[in-house]
Design a protein around this motif. Sequence first.
Motif, mmCIF file in Angstrom:
data_model
loop_
_atom_site.group_PDB
_atom_site.id
_atom_site.type_symbol
_atom_site.label_atom_id
_atom_site.label_comp_id
_atom_site.label_asym_id
_atom_site.label_seq_id
_atom_site.Cartn_x
_atom_site.Cartn_y
_atom_site.Cartn_z
ATOM 1 N N TYR A 279 0.800 -1.211 0.000
ATOM 2 C CA TYR A 279 0.000 0.000 0.000
ATOM 3 C C TYR A 279 0.838 1.269 0.000
ATOM 4 N N GLU A 280 2.119 1.163 0.189
ATOM 5 C CA GLU A 280 2.980 2.326 0.114
ATOM 6 C C GLU A 280 3.121 2.784 -1.334
ATOM 7 N N ALA A 281 3.394 4.064 -1.518
ATOM 8 C CA ALA A 281 3.653 4.561 -2.867
ATOM 9 C C ALA A 281 4.876 3.853 -3.423
ATOM 10 N N PRO A 282 4.794 3.301 -4.633
ATOM 11 C CA PRO A 282 5.931 2.550 -5.180
ATOM 12 C C PRO A 282 7.088 3.469 -5.525
ATOM 13 N N PRO A 283 8.309 2.959 -5.450
ATOM 14 C CA PRO A 283 9.453 3.762 -5.900
ATOM 15 C C PRO A 283 9.267 4.160 -7.354
ATOM 16 N N PRO A 284 9.754 5.308 -7.758
ATOM 17 C CA PRO A 284 9.574 5.738 -9.146
ATOM 18 C C PRO A 284 10.393 4.887 -10.106
ATOM 19 N N LEU A 285 9.900 4.795 -11.331
ATOM 20 C CA LEU A 285 10.642 4.086 -12.365
ATOM 21 C C LEU A 285 11.726 5.018 -12.899
ATOM 22 N N GLU A 286 12.809 5.104 -12.157
ATOM 23 C CA GLU A 286 13.902 5.991 -12.514
ATOM 24 C C GLU A 286 15.227 5.243 -12.399
ATOM 25 N N ALA A 287 16.138 5.583 -13.280
ATOM 26 C CA ALA A 287 17.488 5.028 -13.234
ATOM 27 C C ALA A 287 18.453 6.135 -12.845
ATOM 28 N N PRO A 288 19.200 5.976 -11.767
ATOM 29 C CA PRO A 288 20.150 7.023 -11.371
ATOM 30 C C PRO A 288 21.207 7.246 -12.447
ATOM 31 N N ASP A 289 21.567 8.503 -12.645
ATOM 32 C CA ASP A 289 22.593 8.823 -13.640
ATOM 33 C C ASP A 289 23.953 8.282 -13.205
ATOM 34 N N ASP A 290 24.697 7.755 -14.163
ATOM 35 C CA ASP A 290 26.057 7.269 -13.910
ATOM 36 C C ASP A 290 26.814 7.330 -15.230
ATOM 37 N N PRO A 291 27.088 8.568 -15.709
ATOM 38 C CA PRO A 291 27.631 8.743 -17.064
ATOM 39 C C PRO A 291 28.962 8.058 -17.315
ATOM 40 N N SER A 292 29.735 7.809 -16.281
ATOM 41 C CA SER A 292 31.045 7.180 -16.482
ATOM 42 C C SER A 292 31.081 5.740 -15.995
ATOM 43 N N GLY A 293 29.944 5.223 -15.527
ATOM 44 C CA GLY A 293 29.912 3.878 -14.976
ATOM 45 C C GLY A 293 29.769 2.802 -16.041
ATOM 46 N N LEU A 294 29.910 1.552 -15.605
ATOM 47 C CA LEU A 294 29.845 0.415 -16.520
ATOM 48 C C LEU A 294 28.484 0.314 -17.193
ATOM 49 N N PHE A 295 27.431 0.743 -16.483
ATOM 50 C CA PHE A 295 26.072 0.607 -17.019
ATOM 51 C C PHE A 295 25.494 1.955 -17.447
ATOM 52 N N SER A 296 26.361 2.834 -17.902
ATOM 53 C CA SER A 296 25.906 4.159 -18.334
ATOM 54 C C SER A 296 24.916 4.075 -19.486
ATOM 55 N N ASN A 297 25.023 3.024 -20.325
ATOM 56 C CA ASN A 297 24.126 2.869 -21.468
ATOM 57 C C ASN A 297 22.983 1.899 -21.200
ATOM 58 N N SER A 298 22.804 1.481 -19.935
ATOM 59 C CA SER A 298 21.761 0.507 -19.612
ATOM 60 C C SER A 298 20.897 1.011 -18.464
ATOM 61 N N PRO A 299 19.850 1.784 -18.769
ATOM 62 C CA PRO A 299 18.979 2.302 -17.707
ATOM 63 C C PRO A 299 18.392 1.210 -16.817
ATOM 64 N N PHE A 300 18.015 0.064 -17.401
ATOM 65 C CA PHE A 300 17.380 -0.969 -16.578
ATOM 66 C C PHE A 300 18.365 -1.569 -15.582
ATOM 67 N N ALA A 301 19.610 -1.776 -15.997
ATOM 68 C CA ALA A 301 20.622 -2.284 -15.063
ATOM 69 C C ALA A 301 20.835 -1.292 -13.925
ATOM 70 N N ARG A 302 20.796 0.011 -14.231
ATOM 71 C CA ARG A 302 20.952 1.024 -13.188
ATOM 72 C C ARG A 302 19.715 1.089 -12.304
#
Length: 306
Positions: free
Chosen positions: A162-185
């Motif tokens: 019943y709690e508000a669900p976390p937003p469907l957001e991917a944290p920015d990580d422009p230099s990280g390994l998963f910079s091109n994979s929003p779902f992995a982030r």
Amino acid sequence: MSEPNPARPPLSFPELAEALKKRRSVYGHISGLRLDRAEPGECWSSLPYHPVFVGDTSTGVIHGGVVTAMLDESCGLAVQLARDGTMSIATLDLRIDYQRPATPGLDIKAHSVCYRVTRSIAFVRSTAYQESEDDPVATATATFMYGANRTDMLRSSPKEMYEAPPPLEAPDDPSGLFSNSPFARFIGIRIGEDGVPVMPFSRKIIGNPILPAIHGGMMGAFLETTAFVGVARELGVARMPKPIGLTINYLRSARAHDTYASYSIVKQGRRVVAFEAQAWQNDPKTPVASAYGHFMLRRGSVAEDE
């Protein structure tokens, strides 16, 4: 010690279908998965497109883990619709065959059928598609266990539902390994200091909120991502491999802990790589899930691969 709850009468089919629309996994709720139509042992579901589902921003293609998670949950819905919803279920194994990449921007739909039920095991097949079931994105077969634990997601009322669900957001990580994979982030996958992939426990990857336990589809997404990254690094390929098929075996419940994974290449051909992957929590010797699958190496242009 409290007395056990008396046996509750089974739900009628319309009540069961309505309950399943409201009481699903935490991840299913967050992702926006909808139960559109229900028949005994059969369901039609849909997942609205969202940019966070993208696996590779260079192509816009949906992450294979999104499809895996949707098919896992849709198969589970069909299993619940095959009985009266009074028993908990758990995925024993799930095989995904990827037919084609999902078209960016379009919703994904699934049609799942529980075609055989024994006393404790249910067998399911499912098709994920976008515009026509005759042009599938992926197909799946799965087996589920009835009475896997003592939880009752259709009647219990855990706070998380019943709690508000976390937003469907991917944290920015422009230099990280998963910079091109929003779902992995979005899932939170990272590489630990020892080089081992880690999926930190969080509310958004929960399947059963009562235990709580990690969603089987999220576990599949983690294993697939681990193999993606490992194969690409080991073989020195510039582009991520293309998934062909993935079989996941669920060995024990993955509880509210961080999960780690490893992979190995079983056989490497000129275009196809066979791999294995394992996920564990407290001890690598007691894995919670294992996977076996095949990738196609992408050597030419996008047009050549598709």
